[in-house]
Design a protein around this motif. Structure first.
Motif, PDB file in Angstrom:
ATOM      1  N   THR A  33     -22.693  69.426  -3.650  1.00  0.00           N
ATOM      2  CA  THR A  33     -21.244  68.940  -4.644  1.00  0.00           C
ATOM      3  C   THR A  33     -20.301  70.068  -4.817  1.00  0.00           C
ATOM      4  O   THR A  33     -20.476  71.226  -4.833  1.00  0.00           O
ATOM      5  N   LYS A  34     -19.176  69.836  -5.183  1.00  0.00           N
ATOM      6  CA  LYS A  34     -18.186  70.519  -5.263  1.00  0.00           C
ATOM      7  C   LYS A  34     -17.060  69.883  -6.432  1.00  0.00           C
ATOM      8  O   LYS A  34     -16.986  68.930  -6.464  1.00  0.00           O
ATOM      9  N   ASN A  35     -16.519  70.881  -7.223  1.00  0.00           N
ATOM     10  CA  ASN A  35     -15.294  70.360  -8.064  1.00  0.00           C
ATOM     11  C   ASN A  35     -15.804  69.479  -9.148  1.00  0.00           C
ATOM     12  O   ASN A  35     -15.130  68.433  -9.353  1.00  0.00           O
ATOM     13  N   ILE A  40     -25.468  62.536  -8.516  1.00  0.00           N
ATOM     14  CA  ILE A  40     -26.227  61.253  -8.100  1.00  0.00           C
ATOM     15  C   ILE A  40     -25.154  60.045  -8.103  1.00  0.00           C
ATOM     16  O   ILE A  40     -24.223  59.891  -8.969  1.00  0.00           O
ATOM     17  N   TYR A  41     -25.293  59.016  -7.161  1.00  0.00           N
ATOM     18  CA  TYR A  41     -24.416  57.944  -7.000  1.00  0.00           C
ATOM     19  C   TYR A  41     -24.506  57.389  -8.228  1.00  0.00           C
ATOM     20  O   TYR A  41     -25.309  56.789  -8.711  1.00  0.00           O
ATOM     21  N   VAL A 200     -22.996  53.778  -0.639  1.00  0.00           N
ATOM     22  CA  VAL A 200     -23.404  54.835  -1.109  1.00  0.00           C
ATOM     23  C   VAL A 200     -22.850  55.774  -0.151  1.00  0.00           C
ATOM     24  O   VAL A 200     -22.104  56.781  -0.410  1.00  0.00           O
ATOM     25  N   ILE A 201     -23.078  55.464   1.364  1.00  0.00           N
ATOM     26  CA  ILE A 201     -22.465  56.504   2.400  1.00  0.00           C
ATOM     27  C   ILE A 201     -21.152  56.418   2.307  1.00  0.00           C
ATOM     28  O   ILE A 201     -20.334  57.464   2.488  1.00  0.00           O
ATOM     29  N   LEU A 206     -15.681  58.585   1.391  1.00  0.00           N
ATOM     30  CA  LEU A 206     -14.279  58.547   0.852  1.00  0.00           C
ATOM     31  C   LEU A 206     -13.883  59.794  -0.194  1.00  0.00           C
ATOM     32  O   LEU A 206     -12.899  60.149  -0.233  1.00  0.00           O
ATOM     33  N   SER A 207     -14.926  60.165  -0.858  1.00  0.00           N
ATOM     34  CA  SER A 207     -14.550  61.158  -1.810  1.00  0.00           C
ATOM     35  C   SER A 207     -15.186  62.441  -1.323  1.00  0.00           C
ATOM     36  O   SER A 207     -14.950  63.653  -2.039  1.00  0.00           O
ATOM     37  N   SER A 208     -15.432  62.575  -0.070  1.00  0.00           N
ATOM     38  CA  SER A 208     -15.967  63.775   0.440  1.00  0.00           C
ATOM     39  C   SER A 208     -17.173  64.666  -0.277  1.00  0.00           C
ATOM     40  O   SER A 208     -17.298  65.743  -0.481  1.00  0.00           O
ATOM     41  N   ASN A 209     -18.101  63.631  -0.808  1.00  0.00           N
ATOM     42  CA  ASN A 209     -19.248  63.930  -1.412  1.00  0.00           C
ATOM     43  C   ASN A 209     -20.390  64.231  -0.597  1.00  0.00           C
ATOM     44  O   ASN A 209     -21.052  62.833  -0.359  1.00  0.00           O
ATOM     45  N   THR A 210     -20.807  65.255  -0.143  1.00  0.00           N
ATOM     46  CA  THR A 210     -21.943  65.090   0.826  1.00  0.00           C
ATOM     47  C   THR A 210     -23.333  64.444   0.214  1.00  0.00           C
ATOM     48  O   THR A 210     -24.263  63.958   0.816  1.00  0.00           O
ATOM     49  N   ALA A 211     -23.356  64.709  -1.245  1.00  0.00           N
ATOM     50  CA  ALA A 211     -24.590  64.500  -2.004  1.00  0.00           C
ATOM     51  C   ALA A 211     -24.843  62.826  -1.811  1.00  0.00           C
ATOM     52  O   ALA A 211     -25.848  62.420  -1.533  1.00  0.00           O
TER      53      ALA A 211
END
Length: 250
Positions: A33-35, A40-41, A200-201, A206-211
């Motif tokens: 994660t960043k920023n 967790i979803y 979840v994917i 959409l949020s650029s959240n790789t986690a």
């Protein structure tokens, strides 16, 4: 107990633990994660999404199995042999049209939600079950069917007592393949508001959240491997029980 079984049970235990208490695994996904993104979803329950995902796949696979096995039985009977080309064409429809296209066509008629996803998975799962059932029923040793006929069994008795039990390992191989395909394909159902792990994917993309993306992908992938292995074990047990060689198309 074999090492392979121990590993599978450990993986299953980890999956259940993650679904029940995903926050306990936050340290695993935090580096992705960043920023100050959520680790967790957090837009729904992973456990509920997983159970709903499995339910959709189970319903679609059950419907596909019923229709595909029924068609295969029909075309392997003398009165239905002429319908083989038509039945094969129908079974091929789901493989010809991409699931996304099926969803796009189904939404105007069925609306958003689970129904279009069920249609797409049903069509996509027909071919492997149909072809494997066809292989299983037509590949039986002639001596076995002749012996059953010589014992005075009717056509229905031969089908229920001899043909289907002997073909069951091959049929199950088709169901196994169809189920695994549906597990992965069901994720696209979230594009039409079906509650699957695709949520979840998509949220991660959409949020650029790789986690988020990794969490959804890992759950689907782990389920696919565990279900594949479980059905494979049942298939091997049935093969040993019936004494048939592996004739599965998978």
């Amino acid at each position: 107990m074999s090492i392979g079984l121990v590993i599978r049970l450990l993986v299953l235990a980890l999956l259940v633990a993650f679904l029940v208490s995903p926050e306990s695994f936050a340290f695993v996904f935090e580096p992705l994660t960043k920023n100050n993104q959520p680790v967790i979803y957090n837009q729904g329950s992973l456990l509920d999404l997983t159970l709903n995902h499995l339910l959709i796949v189970a319903i679609a696979t059950a419907l596909a199995t019923t229709v595909a096995v029924g068609l295969a039985i029909l075309v392997t009977r003398p009165f239905g042999a002429e319908f083989l080309p038509l039945s094969r064409s129908l079974a091929n429809v789901g493989q010809t049209f991409p699931p996304v296209a099926v969803l796009a066509l189904a939404v105007p008629m069925l609306g958003f939600g689970t129904a279009p996803t069920l249609v797409a998975l049903f069509l996509y799962g027909l071919l492997p079950i149909f072809e494997n059932t066809l292989t299983g029923l037509t590949g039986l040793p002639p001596t076995v069917t002749e012996a059953a006929r010589g014992m005075g069994m009717t056509g229905r008795q031969r089908l229920v007592r001899v043909e289907l039990p002997l073909a069951l390992p091959v049929i199950l191989a088709g169901i196994r393949l169809s189920t695994v395909i549906s597990l992965a394909t069901a994720t696209i159902g979230s594009t039409v508001a079906a509650r699957t792990l695709g949520e979840v994917i998509i949220a991660g993309l959409l949020s650029s959240n790789t986690a988020f993306v990794l969490q959804g992908g890992l759950i689907v992938g782990t389920l696919a491997v565990l279900i594949y292995d479980g059905l494979s074990a049942i298939e091997r047990a049935l093969t040993r029980r019936t004494g048939q060689g592996a004739r599965a198309n998978a």
